[in-house]
Scaffold this active site. Structure first.
Site, PDB file in Angstrom:
ATOM      1  N   TYR A 109       0.854  -1.183   0.000  1.00 12.07           N
ATOM      2  CA  TYR A 109       0.000   0.000   0.000  1.00 12.07           C
ATOM      3  C   TYR A 109       0.891   1.235   0.000  1.00 12.07           C
ATOM      4  CZ  TYR A 109      -3.137   3.709   1.511  1.00 12.07           C
ATOM      5  OH  TYR A 109      -3.843   4.881   1.589  1.00 12.07           O
ATOM      6  N   GLU A 197      -3.187   7.691  -4.208  1.00 14.75           N
ATOM      7  CA  GLU A 197      -3.253   6.416  -3.486  1.00 14.75           C
ATOM      8  C   GLU A 197      -3.071   5.277  -4.484  1.00 14.75           C
ATOM      9  OE1 GLU A 197      -5.985   4.736   0.047  1.00 14.75           O
ATOM     10  OE2 GLU A 197      -7.055   4.925  -1.853  1.00 14.75           O
TER      11      GLU A 197
END
Length: 386
Positions: A109, A197
């Site tokens: 992530y 993101e």
């Protein structure tokens, strides 16, 4: 402003980030025709909506051949996806994206955002990427690290290594990850982004670093500098009332309550909503008409508030500085000529020309309730809608 995944990936690719080859379309026939250009054993089909959690909602499918892709595309296009970010009403899928499949060894992530408290750029990274990142944050916060970077033209190798250290990469994979961070940092600054993101960022089985999903938000206040990015705006993904408000230069956010609010200044608007909640009711919206609003702008604001069927009463709270109270009064009367105001209306005016504004409203023939101060106004509107 938010954009779709396929748009975000094209922007990242422009800055040197590696993404899978993919195509998007608005119809099944168009998608299938474009998909023939992809060289892949399996197809990854993705619904394009402005909301996360698509995978768990059935919005991401891995398909073995073109026949499966046709069937899945027909099922997905036009479907309403319900995710934690869409709310119970869901979001209709109006465009599809299909890309080549990737051989995944490890998922990470990575995100990048403005940290206003420190005036730095914050990178958040984890070796636990994928659909369950929210659960990782709740249950294993030590698996997520935050690295704050000073705002400079370029990001240092030292900062890059700090950001990716949790990935535990070696050799060329590590170098590729450092290059990725530099590319994202450059893109972030160059486009006035407010959030990037990548979830998941993957290490492939042949040790390549690839951006498998992407989300980018941009600072609305800087879009005038980026007409190419502004063109990517998808009005279908936004609340129609908020779109209409933006056309009039109004800052409007629809909420779930029953008391409509018209206020000048974001701080005063927040205080107004807080005091409504204090007296037991919920605001139906955030609406800041701004400092120098015209009567036409005020009229448009009132119409937008009244278009919400949940509104049972309206509280107008104006502190006149640049915004003159007489202009506010004229705007309310202008709106009343075009639409019937059939809910209680409480008005609190203070500041520039408030006596003139009060006189205009008092002589307008409108049924309204005057308030002396914000506390008094909140009490009166809550009492009026009981």
């Amino acid at each position: 402003m938010n954009i779709h995944e396929h748009q975000a990936k094209q922007i990242l690719k422009k800055y040197g980030v590696v993404v899978p080859k993919g195509v998007f379309a608005f119809t099944v026939d168009e998608l299938i025709e474009k998909a023939k250009s992809l060289k892949t054993e399996k197809f990854v089909l993705k619904a394009q909506i402005h909301a996360g959690g698509r995978g768990k909602a059935g919005g991401v499918k891995i398909l073995n051949n073109i026949e499966e892709l046709i069937k899945a595309s027909k099922e997905l296009l036009g479907k309403k996806l319900i995710t934690p970010q869409t709310g119970p009403k869901g979001r209709e899928v109006k465009r599809l994206y299909v890309e080549e499949s990737s051989s995944i060894e490890k998922e990470f992530y990575l995100s990048c955002l403005v940290d206003r408290s420190s005036s730095k750029i914050a990178f958040i990274s984890s070796d636990q990427g994928g659909m369950d990142i929210e659960e990782v944050a709740r249950n294993n916060p030590e698996k997520i690290i935050t690295t704050k970077v000073n705002l400079n033209e370029n990001i240092s190798n030292r900062d890059c290594e700090e950001i990716i250290k949790i990935f535990n990469l070696k050799d060329n994979s590590k170098l590729e990850a450092i290059s990725l961070i530099k590319s994202i940092y450059k893109m972030f600054l160059s486009t006035d982004a407010s959030l990037v993101e990548v979830n998941p960022l993957i290490l492939t089985k042949d040790k390549k670093i690839v951006c498998l999903d992407a989300k980018i938000n941009f600072d609305d206040n800087s879009l005038f500098r980026h007409p190419d990015i502004f063109k990517l705006r998808d009005l279908n993904e936004e609340d129609p009332t908020e779109v209409e408000a933006s056309r009039h230069g109004l800052s409007y956010v629809k909420l779930d309550g029953s008391i409509g609010c018209m206020v000048n200044g974001a701080g005063l608007a927040m205080a107004t909503m807080d005091i409504i909640k204090l007296y037991g009711k919920e605001p139906a919206n955030f609406l800041d008409v701004g400092g120098g609003a015209s009567k036409e702008k005020v009229s448009a604001a009132l119409k937008i508030i009244l278009s919400d069927k949940n509104v049972k009463g309206i509280l107008i709270n104006i502190f006149g500085g640049i915004m003159r109270c007489d202009v506010l009064a004229l705007g309310v009367i202008e709106a009343a000529k075009e639409i019937k105001i059939n809910v209680p209306l409480v008005v609190r005016l203070a500041g520039t020309n408030f006596l003139l504004g009060k006189k205009i409203l008092d002589n307008s023939g409108l049924k309204l309730i005057s308030a002396e101060n914000l506390d008094d106004a909140a009490k009166k509107i809550v009492e009026a809608i009981k």
